[in-house]
Design an enzyme around this catalytic site. Structure first.
Site, PDB file in Angstrom:
ATOM      1  N   ASP A  11      99.921 -22.712  10.054  1.00 14.17           N
ATOM      2  CA  ASP A  11     100.396 -22.916   8.675  1.00 14.17           C
ATOM      3  C   ASP A  11      99.401 -22.417   7.628  1.00 14.17           C
ATOM      4  O   ASP A  11      99.102 -23.126   6.654  1.00 14.17           O
ATOM      5  CB  ASP A  11     100.662 -24.401   8.399  1.00 14.17           C
ATOM      6  CG  ASP A  11     101.453 -25.094   9.486  1.00 14.17           C
ATOM      7  OD1 ASP A  11     102.321 -24.430  10.094  1.00 14.17           O
ATOM      8  OD2 ASP A  11     101.211 -26.287   9.745  1.00 14.17           O
ATOM      9  N   GLU A  60     111.862 -24.502   6.812  1.00 12.70           N
ATOM     10  CA  GLU A  60     110.654 -25.083   6.233  1.00 12.70           C
ATOM     11  C   GLU A  60     109.745 -23.972   5.707  1.00 12.70           C
ATOM     12  O   GLU A  60     110.094 -22.794   5.719  1.00 12.70           O
ATOM     13  CB  GLU A  60     109.906 -25.888   7.309  1.00 12.70           C
ATOM     14  CG  GLU A  60     109.461 -25.037   8.493  1.00 12.70           C
ATOM     15  CD  GLU A  60     108.961 -25.860   9.664  1.00 12.70           C
ATOM     16  OE1 GLU A  60     109.078 -27.095   9.630  1.00 12.70           O
ATOM     17  OE2 GLU A  60     108.464 -25.252  10.633  1.00 12.70           O
TER      18      GLU A  60
END
Length: 326
Positions: free
Chosen positions: A41, A200
């Site tokens: 991420d 997401e």
């Protein structure tokens, strides 16, 4: 002899050309990750003359990491570990685990760090991009259950006029304009929607007056995890999904390429995308590594597919480029 020499040169040329083509088509030898170990991420940013990476610390089933680190680089290739910049058990009173998917923005001479903690979104503030960061609220900025979906994966975009927008959410994409203090907003002003394929990891940037909203599709444990995008004339949308998607996906030995961020080299129309992939070898959705690849556009502003096998060459931030961005 001359005839033999010509044949030899021709043969060698064919062999060499064939080898070069084989190298080009080789999807087994992926470039090394940007960071050592398992990190996911990644949020990439540039401040002054340095690039920074803010990742999730990976390697535990259920993603149970408890702190965040920062990494800096002068050239996008060699990265220095700046250490822990936010430790949940020490620095927060309201969460102690599941430190995920951070983002950072600068405004008012401060650095604002947005992050997921125990499926809430928090914000921390520092005087430097390397921290240490402090919690100014003593509670989540966006608490779990506040809206539909999970309250995770924050990203903040600061527009040319200084207005800042928070993008977040798994399952649904939520957008809200932040107040001038960067640590509050009007809950009644939240815009919620779900682009086709959205899961997401939303990320927004602006190029030539156009706003690009990007996100990850599928689940991060799925080898098909990938990135798509849409565009708009406003940071609040509506966003229209591009016809050519995904723009980032795995291939060959690269699996699960997604949850990205984007950085522009100051003063240039030169862009790079940071993302994670399954660790090579033997990785999965809990063991991922951070990578960086060049990102390009066509003459109409459409994003071109990212080549996950293209290695990044050293990049410098010039003083002239920094001044051009101010």
């Amino acid at each position: 002899m001359k005839f033999i020499s010509i044949l030899s040169i021709t043969f060698l040329g064919l062999v060499s050309g064939g080898y070069a083509q084989q190298q080009l088509n080789d999807t087994t030898k992926a470039p090394a990750p940007a960071l050592p170990g398992v990190y996911a991420d990644p949020h990439i940013a540039v401040f002054n003359d340095k690039f920074y990476l803010y990742p999730t610390t990976d390697g535990t089933e259920g993603w149970m990491s408890t702190n965040f680190t920062c990494w800096s680089s002068k050239d996008l290739v060699n990265w220095k570990n700046e250490g822990v910049i936010l430790d949940l058990p020490k620095d927060l009173a309201w969460a102690d685990a599941r430190a995920w998917a951070p983002a950072i923005a600068t405004k008012n001479g401060k650095y604002y760090y947005y992050y997921s903690a125990d499926a809430n979104i928090g914000v921390a503030v520092a005087d430097k991009p390397t921290g240490p960061f402090k919690d100014p609220l003593g509670k989540p900025l966006v608490a779990k259950g506040a809206l539909l979906g999970q309250m995770i994966d924050p990203m903040v975009f600061v527009d040319d006029d200084g207005a800042a927008y928070l993008y977040f959410g798994q399952g649904n994409c939520h957008i809200v304009k932040l107040n001038e203090d960067m640590v509050s907003y009007n809950p009644a002003a939240v815009v919620s929607f779900k682009p086709q394929g959205y899961n997401e990891g939303s990320f927004v940037f602006k190029r030539n007056g156009k706003y690009y909203l990007m996100w990850s599709e599928y689940d991060t444990r799925d080898p098909r995890y990938s990135v798509a995008y849409a565009t708009s004339d406003s940071p609040l949308g509506p966003f229209v999904k591009a016809e050519s998607n995904p723009v980032l996906k795995g291939k060959g030995s690269v699996k699960g390429a997604g949850h990205h961020s984007v950085v522009k080299v100051p003063g240039k129309d030169e862009w790079y995308i940071a993302y994670h992939r399954f660790k090579i070898p033997g990785g999965n959705g809990y063991n991922r590594e951070t990578c960086i690849s060049p990102m390009r556009f066509d003459s109409k502003g459409n994003m071109l597919p990212v080549d996950v096998f293209e290695a990044v060459k050293p990049v410098k931030v010039s003083k002239k480029g920094r001044e051009a961005e101010r």
